[in-house]
Scaffold this motif. Structure first.
Motif, short mmCIF file in Angstrom:
data_model
loop_
_atom_site.label_atom_id
_atom_site.label_comp_id
_atom_site.label_asym_id
_atom_site.label_seq_id
_atom_site.Cartn_x
_atom_site.Cartn_y
_atom_site.Cartn_z
N ARG A 53 -19.90 -133.51 33.46
CA ARG A 53 -20.27 -133.26 32.06
C ARG A 53 -21.71 -133.67 31.77
N LEU A 54 -22.17 -134.76 32.35
CA LEU A 54 -23.49 -135.29 32.02
C LEU A 54 -24.60 -134.81 32.95
N SER A 97 -16.46 -141.65 37.78
CA SER A 97 -15.71 -140.61 37.08
C SER A 97 -16.33 -139.24 37.37
N TRP A 123 -15.40 -136.41 36.14
CA TRP A 123 -15.52 -135.63 34.90
C TRP A 123 -16.82 -135.97 34.17
N ARG A 124 -17.15 -137.28 34.07
CA ARG A 124 -18.40 -137.68 33.42
C ARG A 124 -19.60 -137.20 34.23
N HIS A 125 -19.50 -137.25 35.53
CA HIS A 125 -20.58 -136.77 36.40
C HIS A 125 -20.82 -135.28 36.16
#
Length: 245
Positions: free
Chosen positions: A175-176, A169, A171-173
């Motif tokens: 965001r995190l 993902s 987006w998760r990459h």
């Protein structure tokens, strides 16, 4: 355990603070000594400046100018930071756009002066808040663009690759991993932009604004009201110092 080094460090800090305080007190004494020696319209006495500061914060009209300036700064910082971030991300992730953004747009915006943008904006939009905000945005945009670009270039490629291997993902990459890594650079960028924004705002309001502290300074200059000029300058110094800390 060596306790001498922290003790020396504390003494150095205290000595630096004492020196800074002594310098301020020396300036205050010199200012007070100038009373009666220098015309009040050139260097007003401390008492007159104090009364001007008190009058500034008790005048609804002057507070409205302060509110206008704060509104101009907040809107311009938000627009320039978002715009600079979008351009930096576009150049980083869409490599084909990098030459146009970093080799053409960024140098042009950095080279063109705030006064030049103000005069152009007055011709295009007249004397208005839009003129002021667009002038500030044009000057601040390169700060966000260049600083965030450096932050993106400094990202750990191995950490990013490892993050993608644990999850696909994007987006998760982002965001995190990406956003937390860019946070210190973003905070430093906003800090710089806030200090620069005050300088640009006063110039833009002076030439192209009908409201704001720059406009108030222009009116005080025309009336030889130097005490009000000093009051506004003192407020700006305190505001920028507090925000920086």
């Amino acid at each position: 355990m060596n306790l001498a080094a922290p003790a020396r460090s504390d003494r150095t800090v205290r000595a630096s603070r004492a020196l800074a305080l002594g310098f301020v007190l020396l300036l205050a004494l010199a200012w007070q000594a100038s009373v009666g020696q220098v015309p009040a319209y050139v260097l007003p006495p401390p008492r007159e400046v104090g009364l001007a500061v008190l009058g500034f914060f008790t005048s609804a009209q002057k507070l409205s100018h302060l509110g206008a300036t704060l509104g101009h700064i907040a809107a311009a910082i938000a627009m320039s930071f978002v715009g600079g971030a979008l351009l930096a991300f576009a150049a980083h992730y869409a490599r084909w756009s990098s030459p146009a953004i970093h080799q053409r747009l960024s140098p042009f915006l950095s080279a063109f002066s705030g006064i030049g943008w103000t005069l152009l904006a007055v011709i295009w939009f007249g004397v208005s808040s839009l003129t002021v905000v667009l002038t500030i945005v044009a000057v601040l945009l390169p700060f966000a663009l260049v600083n965030l670009r450096e932050g993106l270039l400094a990202l750990d490629a191995e950490l990013s690759e490892m993050g993608m291997s644990f999850g696909r993902s994007r987006w998760r990459h982002w965001r995190l991993l990406v956003a937390p890594a860019l946070l210190p650079m973003a905070a430093a960028t906003l800090r710089i932009m806030f200090g620069v924004a005050w300088k640009v705002t006063l110039t833009a309001e002076l030439f192209g604004g009908g409201r704001g502290l720059g406009y108030l300074i222009n009116m005080a200059r025309q009336d030889y009201d130097t005490a009000t000029l000093f009051a506004v300058i003192l407020f700006i110094i305190v505001a920028v110092t507090l925000a920086d800390r």
